[in-house]
Motif scaffolding. Sequence first.
Motif, mmCIF file in Angstrom:
data_model
loop_
_atom_site.group_PDB
_atom_site.id
_atom_site.type_symbol
_atom_site.label_atom_id
_atom_site.label_comp_id
_atom_site.label_asym_id
_atom_site.label_seq_id
_atom_site.Cartn_x
_atom_site.Cartn_y
_atom_site.Cartn_z
ATOM 1 N N PHE A 187 8.948 3.616 8.518
ATOM 2 C CA PHE A 187 7.642 3.897 7.915
ATOM 3 C C PHE A 187 7.510 5.387 7.614
ATOM 4 O O PHE A 187 7.010 5.771 6.544
ATOM 5 C CB PHE A 187 6.527 3.436 8.864
ATOM 6 C CG PHE A 187 5.164 3.432 8.235
ATOM 7 C CD1 PHE A 187 4.705 2.323 7.541
ATOM 8 C CD2 PHE A 187 4.335 4.538 8.327
ATOM 9 C CE1 PHE A 187 3.447 2.319 6.948
ATOM 10 C CE2 PHE A 187 3.078 4.544 7.741
ATOM 11 C CZ PHE A 187 2.630 3.432 7.050
ATOM 12 N N ALA A 188 7.956 6.249 8.539
ATOM 13 C CA ALA A 188 7.893 7.694 8.305
ATOM 14 C C ALA A 188 8.778 8.096 7.129
ATOM 15 O O ALA A 188 8.411 8.964 6.321
ATOM 16 C CB ALA A 188 8.312 8.441 9.567
ATOM 17 N N ALA A 189 9.953 7.476 7.000
ATOM 18 C CA ALA A 189 10.850 7.798 5.893
ATOM 19 C C ALA A 189 10.253 7.352 4.556
ATOM 20 O O ALA A 189 10.360 8.065 3.543
ATOM 21 C CB ALA A 189 12.212 7.142 6.122
ATOM 22 N N ARG B 220 -3.162 3.882 4.290
ATOM 23 C CA ARG B 220 -3.494 2.515 3.881
ATOM 24 C C ARG B 220 -2.878 1.441 4.781
ATOM 25 O O ARG B 220 -3.474 0.382 4.990
ATOM 26 C CB ARG B 220 -3.020 2.267 2.437
ATOM 27 C CG ARG B 220 -3.739 3.122 1.398
ATOM 28 C CD ARG B 220 -3.182 2.811 0.013
ATOM 29 N NE ARG B 220 -3.783 3.638 -1.027
ATOM 30 C CZ ARG B 220 -4.895 3.333 -1.687
ATOM 31 N NH1 ARG B 220 -5.527 2.192 -1.399
ATOM 32 N NH2 ARG B 220 -5.378 4.120 -2.623
ATOM 33 N N TYR B 221 -1.667 1.702 5.298
ATOM 34 C CA TYR B 221 -0.908 0.596 5.884
ATOM 35 C C TYR B 221 -0.438 0.820 7.320
ATOM 36 O O TYR B 221 0.236 -0.057 7.871
ATOM 37 C CB TYR B 221 0.330 0.306 5.015
ATOM 38 C CG TYR B 221 0.017 -0.159 3.621
ATOM 39 C CD1 TYR B 221 -0.485 -1.441 3.394
ATOM 40 C CD2 TYR B 221 0.217 0.677 2.528
ATOM 41 C CE1 TYR B 221 -0.770 -1.875 2.116
ATOM 42 C CE2 TYR B 221 -0.073 0.253 1.235
ATOM 43 C CZ TYR B 221 -0.568 -1.023 1.033
ATOM 44 O OH TYR B 221 -0.857 -1.441 -0.232
ATOM 45 N N PHE B 222 -0.729 1.954 7.940
ATOM 46 C CA PHE B 222 -0.143 2.217 9.259
ATOM 47 C C PHE B 222 -0.507 1.119 10.258
ATOM 48 O O PHE B 222 0.356 0.598 10.979
ATOM 49 C CB PHE B 222 -0.603 3.583 9.796
ATOM 50 C CG PHE B 222 0.070 3.977 11.077
ATOM 51 C CD1 PHE B 222 1.250 4.694 11.066
ATOM 52 C CD2 PHE B 222 -0.462 3.617 12.316
ATOM 53 C CE1 PHE B 222 1.896 5.049 12.252
ATOM 54 C CE2 PHE B 222 0.164 3.959 13.499
ATOM 55 C CZ PHE B 222 1.348 4.682 13.464
ATOM 56 N N GLY B 223 -1.781 0.763 10.344
ATOM 57 C CA GLY B 223 -2.200 -0.249 11.311
ATOM 58 C C GLY B 223 -1.546 -1.589 11.058
ATOM 59 O O GLY B 223 -1.036 -2.238 11.989
ATOM 60 N N ALA B 224 -1.533 -2.033 9.799
ATOM 61 C CA ALA B 224 -0.946 -3.332 9.479
ATOM 62 C C ALA B 224 0.564 -3.328 9.683
ATOM 63 O O ALA B 224 1.144 -4.300 10.189
ATOM 64 C CB ALA B 224 -1.287 -3.711 8.046
ATOM 65 N N ALA B 225 1.223 -2.233 9.309
ATOM 66 C CA ALA B 225 2.677 -2.164 9.451
ATOM 67 C C ALA B 225 3.095 -2.195 10.915
ATOM 68 O O ALA B 225 4.126 -2.783 11.263
ATOM 69 C CB ALA B 225 3.210 -0.900 8.781
ATOM 70 N N VAL C 51 4.171 -6.603 5.702
ATOM 71 C CA VAL C 51 3.843 -5.336 5.055
ATOM 72 C C VAL C 51 5.084 -4.624 4.516
ATOM 73 O O VAL C 51 5.067 -4.075 3.406
ATOM 74 C CB VAL C 51 3.085 -4.415 6.036
ATOM 75 C CG1 VAL C 51 2.812 -3.047 5.406
ATOM 76 C CG2 VAL C 51 1.783 -5.065 6.479
ATOM 77 N N PHE C 52 6.179 -4.620 5.263
ATOM 78 C CA PHE C 52 7.326 -3.803 4.864
ATOM 79 C C PHE C 52 7.989 -4.244 3.557
ATOM 80 O O PHE C 52 8.486 -3.381 2.809
ATOM 81 C CB PHE C 52 8.349 -3.741 6.003
ATOM 82 C CG PHE C 52 8.072 -2.600 6.954
ATOM 83 C CD1 PHE C 52 8.515 -1.310 6.667
ATOM 84 C CD2 PHE C 52 7.334 -2.806 8.099
ATOM 85 C CE1 PHE C 52 8.243 -0.264 7.528
ATOM 86 C CE2 PHE C 52 7.055 -1.775 8.966
ATOM 87 C CZ PHE C 52 7.511 -0.486 8.683
ATOM 88 N N PRO C 53 8.053 -5.542 3.223
ATOM 89 C CA PRO C 53 8.604 -5.864 1.894
ATOM 90 C C PRO C 53 7.838 -5.180 0.759
ATOM 91 O O PRO C 53 8.446 -4.685 -0.204
ATOM 92 C CB PRO C 53 8.457 -7.394 1.828
ATOM 93 C CG PRO C 53 8.533 -7.824 3.260
ATOM 94 C CD PRO C 53 7.818 -6.754 4.023
ATOM 95 N N LEU C 54 6.516 -5.121 0.879
ATOM 96 C CA LEU C 54 5.708 -4.429 -0.119
ATOM 97 C C LEU C 54 6.018 -2.932 -0.136
ATOM 98 O O LEU C 54 6.178 -2.317 -1.210
ATOM 99 C CB LEU C 54 4.225 -4.667 0.180
ATOM 100 C CG LEU C 54 3.219 -3.879 -0.661
ATOM 101 C CD1 LEU C 54 3.296 -4.299 -2.122
ATOM 102 C CD2 LEU C 54 1.798 -4.079 -0.116
ATOM 103 N N LEU C 55 6.139 -2.335 1.036
ATOM 104 C CA LEU C 55 6.413 -0.903 1.111
ATOM 105 C C LEU C 55 7.805 -0.577 0.578
ATOM 106 O O LEU C 55 8.002 0.465 -0.084
ATOM 107 C CB LEU C 55 6.298 -0.428 2.565
ATOM 108 C CG LEU C 55 4.920 -0.571 3.223
ATOM 109 C CD1 LEU C 55 4.966 -0.074 4.665
ATOM 110 C CD2 LEU C 55 3.867 0.216 2.436
ATOM 111 N N ALA D 245 8.901 1.890 -2.394
ATOM 112 C CA ALA D 245 9.832 2.992 -2.140
ATOM 113 C C ALA D 245 10.931 3.049 -3.199
ATOM 114 O O ALA D 245 11.441 4.135 -3.516
ATOM 115 C CB ALA D 245 10.448 2.842 -0.751
ATOM 116 N N GLN D 246 11.315 1.901 -3.765
ATOM 117 C CA GLN D 246 12.334 1.917 -4.822
ATOM 118 C C GLN D 246 11.857 2.731 -6.016
ATOM 119 O O GLN D 246 12.633 3.480 -6.625
ATOM 120 C CB GLN D 246 12.651 0.481 -5.240
ATOM 121 C CG GLN D 246 13.376 -0.329 -4.165
ATOM 122 C CD GLN D 246 13.607 -1.762 -4.604
ATOM 123 O OE1 GLN D 246 13.264 -2.157 -5.713
ATOM 124 N NE2 GLN D 246 14.204 -2.563 -3.710
#
Length: 613
Positions: A484-486, A506-511, A518-522, A526-527
């Motif tokens: 998440f930090a990266a 926006r997403y820290f709590g959910a992630a 959540v991570f597939p969306l992030l 990132a791409q």
Amino acid sequence: MTILQALDRYYDRMAARGEAEAPGFSREKIGFCLRLAPDGAVVEVRDLHETAGRKRQPRLLDVPAAVKRTAGILPNRLWDKTAYVLGRTAGLGRRTAEEHAAFKALHRDLLAGTDDPGLLALARFLESWDPAAFDAAPFAPEMLDANLVFELAGEHAYLHERPAARRLLAGGPSAETAGQVCLVTGRPAAPLRLHPTIKGVEGAQSSGAALVSFNKDAFTSYGKVQGDNAPVSAEAGFRYGAALNRMLDRASRNRLRRPLGDATVAFWADTSATVGEDAAKAAEDTFASWFDPAPGPAPDRDAAEAALIRDALAALAAGRPVEAVAPQVAPGTRFHVLGLAPNAARLSVRFWLEDSFEAFARRLAQHHADLALAPRPRGWGGSPAIGRLLVKTTALQEKFDNIPPLLAGEVARAVLAGTRYPRSWLAAALVRLRAGDDPATGWHAAAIRACLTRDLRLNGDRGEIPVSLDKDDPSPAYQLGRLFAALEAAQRLALGRGINATIRDRYFGAASATPAGVFPLLLRGAQNHVGRLRKDGKDYWIEREIGEIVERLPSALPRVLRLEAQGRFAIGYYHQRQAQFAGRPALAAAVEAETTQDSQTQDSQSEDRQDDV
């Protein structure tokens, strides 16, 4: 009774230092002194207020022990407030006349037959006094409802200090009896009906509250009334009350300057054949400096003191003996810590701990070892007090009043007893992160690491929570925090400083709670960020970093992370974020600019926050 016995012993130390009130006396706030002529006329009103800072405060004097008033009319001997002494009050005073009459009747009996000139002057004053005389000089409206004492004109001793007055106050039936045994001293003695009033506990009634009391059927045993339920002699009651009230005074060195949550904390050491007064005082001063570090206006001095404390605790955590770190403390010093909280007209004991000073010192050192984090959190200093830790990690707007109820007392007990931290601390820190607190400060990560580390140790588990970045940590939650930090760094580098809200906002709590959703969306987002950076021909390191972290993750991301795993997520995020700054000034500058702006906004909105509690 252990608490009362320890306080009774401490009274002996106070008496040896000349700090204890005489038996039958208490320290009270006195505003004015009436100087009386031999015929009882008031020749002068002496203002006893003293300047403390910007305010004028009544003087603390040792006077005949204050009576314990509830709804009844009970006058004090040789002193009292103006309603009793002069028959005048600032309020409506519906029963002022009765209070004044009770004061006169008490002293008519008390002073009957005396031949002391000062006491005779008081008796004549009370017989001749008319409350209407208060409207003329030398009296003034600011005297109303203040406590008053008396003095004979031409002399410089209060009437209650005169030898004749001391003899009168010491009179009365003997307290010795074969029917009851004092539970504090073990000697035969008639029990107190009402225990002493304790003052100085934050949030309690200003007039004082009871540490021991029985005034309802639910509190009593076998039909006994009030003090008969816990027989304590008048002497022992006075001694423990005097000792505790002196320690709870704001100027006392035996009290932590700030409450731990709702608990006001007093602490003291015992003397013995091998531990003298100087060694006991050294133990108390060392405990105060380690447990309640003082903030101040001199940053260089504070930094130096913080470093000394940090080094001392680190040495203890590494196994060095206490005498090598604090040679002024005698080995075997017995130590006591008492936390009191208000409970209506009574006091609740939040915690009571007694052990050797060495045991407390090592537990405190272990507490700071459990909090260890590299790099240190922003503004960490040497050894932050418990209150400051909780303000930073659990309180809305970093206000002391917003710390969850009872939490500070539970954390303090865990620190001093070496037990588990309350699970509510871990939960509260994570709640604040989900609510928008900045996880990059490191305070929440330090608190979370302490909770998780102590649980692992007490459970006998071999795993550990990394102090600094550990790229090979096997925990999927830790690696997800790193990822998440990266991903946040990729967003910052691609979009620059003009981001209204980062993925962290926006997403820290959910992630951290539901990573599979959540991570597939992030990662898809990132791409785009990485593609933009690749197009600009820079910062390929972040693409490699993301790929390296993804390789350490399981093929199927966890659907839900439990509370402990969410804590590991927050620690992984902090470690990765801080490590990314090394050798990358552009990223560090962007984050520093954002942090400075956020900090200025917070300061302008929260000028009254108590960061140093």
